[in-house]
Enzyme design. Structure first.
Site, short mmCIF file in Angstrom:
data_model
loop_
_atom_site.label_atom_id
_atom_site.label_comp_id
_atom_site.label_asym_id
_atom_site.label_seq_id
_atom_site.Cartn_x
_atom_site.Cartn_y
_atom_site.Cartn_z
N ASN A 7 0.88 -1.17 0.00
CA ASN A 7 0.00 0.00 0.00
C ASN A 7 0.92 1.22 0.00
O ASN A 7 1.52 1.56 1.01
CB ASN A 7 -0.92 0.00 1.22
CG ASN A 7 -1.83 1.21 1.28
OD1 ASN A 7 -1.45 2.32 0.91
ND2 ASN A 7 -3.05 1.02 1.75
N GLU A 34 -3.91 1.81 -2.97
CA GLU A 34 -4.09 3.21 -2.58
C GLU A 34 -3.23 4.13 -3.44
O GLU A 34 -2.45 4.94 -2.94
CB GLU A 34 -3.81 3.41 -1.08
CG GLU A 34 -4.61 4.56 -0.50
CD GLU A 34 -4.57 4.66 1.02
OE1 GLU A 34 -5.06 5.67 1.53
OE2 GLU A 34 -4.05 3.72 1.69
N ASP A 146 -3.69 -4.83 0.69
CA ASP A 146 -4.08 -4.28 1.98
C ASP A 146 -5.50 -4.77 2.25
O ASP A 146 -6.46 -4.19 1.74
CB ASP A 146 -4.00 -2.76 1.95
CG ASP A 146 -4.46 -2.12 3.24
OD1 ASP A 146 -4.83 -2.85 4.18
OD2 ASP A 146 -4.49 -0.87 3.31
N ASN A 148 -6.95 -4.92 5.21
CA ASN A 148 -7.54 -4.17 6.31
C ASN A 148 -8.18 -5.05 7.38
O ASN A 148 -9.17 -4.68 8.01
CB ASN A 148 -8.55 -3.15 5.77
CG ASN A 148 -7.93 -1.78 5.57
OD1 ASN A 148 -7.18 -1.30 6.42
ND2 ASN A 148 -8.23 -1.15 4.45
N ASP A 217 -1.61 -6.47 5.73
CA ASP A 217 -1.27 -6.66 4.32
C ASP A 217 -0.93 -8.14 4.13
O ASP A 217 -0.02 -8.66 4.79
CB ASP A 217 -0.09 -5.79 3.92
CG ASP A 217 -0.38 -4.32 4.17
OD1 ASP A 217 -0.88 -3.64 3.26
OD2 ASP A 217 -0.12 -3.84 5.30
N ASP A 246 2.55 4.49 5.41
CA ASP A 246 2.34 3.89 6.72
C ASP A 246 2.36 2.36 6.65
O ASP A 246 2.33 1.69 7.68
CB ASP A 246 1.03 4.39 7.37
CG ASP A 246 -0.15 4.38 6.43
OD1 ASP A 246 0.01 4.13 5.22
OD2 ASP A 246 -1.28 4.63 6.91
N HIS A 247 2.44 1.81 5.45
CA HIS A 247 2.56 0.36 5.24
C HIS A 247 3.96 0.02 4.76
O HIS A 247 4.59 0.81 4.03
CB HIS A 247 1.58 -0.13 4.18
CG HIS A 247 0.13 0.03 4.55
ND1 HIS A 247 -0.67 -1.04 4.92
CD2 HIS A 247 -0.66 1.13 4.59
CE1 HIS A 247 -1.89 -0.59 5.16
NE2 HIS A 247 -1.91 0.72 4.97
#
Length: 255
Positions: A7, A34, A146, A148, A217, A246-247
């Site tokens: 991501n 994303e 991702d 989630n 992920d 952030d991933h």
């Protein structure tokens, strides 16, 4: 086949990092989520100059998924291919060297009980139906991205903190299990059954330095591929330095 899922949290912001990632790992396939760009402004020329073909399903400001590959992507499809109206660009699939690759960005869900959470659960159920209608569990297939959802508490540094969140709620975990029950193996967990390895850390509260993360992920593969998994890792270095996503990328190798 070496596969990376990441991501990027805006492809335009992470292009320099993407170039370094490709140079460092030399993957065969990269699944991105994303993107935050439409197809027409995705940096395809720059990616192709790095030696990768692009299959893109973009969206302005939010969402967007892509598959980058050294080989030519064939039979590209976008979305869940059902009759449900859905403006979000969350899933793209392509066949690469005989393997069906699906890059997915599952809805976050905001908070449990919200309309967005109901959308998340419905979207996951639609994906299970999509798998049933379009594929077979005995074909070589990877679903990654991702997702989630943290599969279980081994994937969460602080389970009590996240127990009631959209990432760990029992209904979200059950929906992911329903998808896996179609015939998918969590190959990262297969290689690291002890857990404690994370792929996402909040930007706030020093979450990364404290390693207060979650593994959301994932790389899920049908048995013909899962049995050939030889390595799995998270590139934590990609979460360090200036302007990281952030991933962190998840990297899996199949023999």
């Amino acid at each position: 086949m070496k596969l990376i899922t990441w991501n990027v949290n805006s492809i335009r912001v992470r292009m320099e990092r993407l170039a370094a990632l490709l140079e460092r790992h030399r993957p065969d396939v990269v699944c991105l989520q994303e993107l935050k760009v439409t197809d027409d402004i995705f940096p395809a020329a720059a990616v192709e100059a790095m030696g990768y073909r692009c299959a893109v399903y973009g969206q302005k400001a939010y969402n967007g998924v892509a598959i980058l590959s050294r080989g030519e992507p064939a039979d590209v499809s976008r979305g869940l291919c059902d009759a449900v109206p859905d403006p979000d660009s969350r899933l793209i699939a392509a066949t690469i060297d005989g393997v069906r690759i699906i890059s997915a960005y599952f809805p976050n869900g905001s908070f449990v009980g919200s309309e967005k959470y109901q959308y998340k659960l419905q979207w996951m159920h639609r994906l299970r139906t999509h798998l049933e209608q379009c594929y077979q569990p005995d074909q070589p297939l990877v679903l990654c991205g991702d997702l989630n959802v943290a599969v279980d508490d081994q994937d969460v540094a602080n389970p009590e903190l996240w127990a009631s969140s959209v990432l760990c709620h029992p209904t979200a975990r059950a929906a992911l299990q329903e998808i896996a029950d179609w015939g998918l193996v969590d190959v990262f967990a297969k290689m690291h059954p002890e857990g404690g390895i994370y792929s996402w850390w909040d930007y706030q509260l020093l979450s990364f330095p404290k390693n207060n993360g979650l593994r959301i992920d994932h790389v899920l593969a049908t048995r013909p591929l899962a049995d050939k998994t030889t390595a799995a890792e998270v590139d934590r270095n990609e979460r360090k330095g200036k302007s990281p996503s952030d991933h962190a990328p998840v990297i899996v190798t199949f023999e």
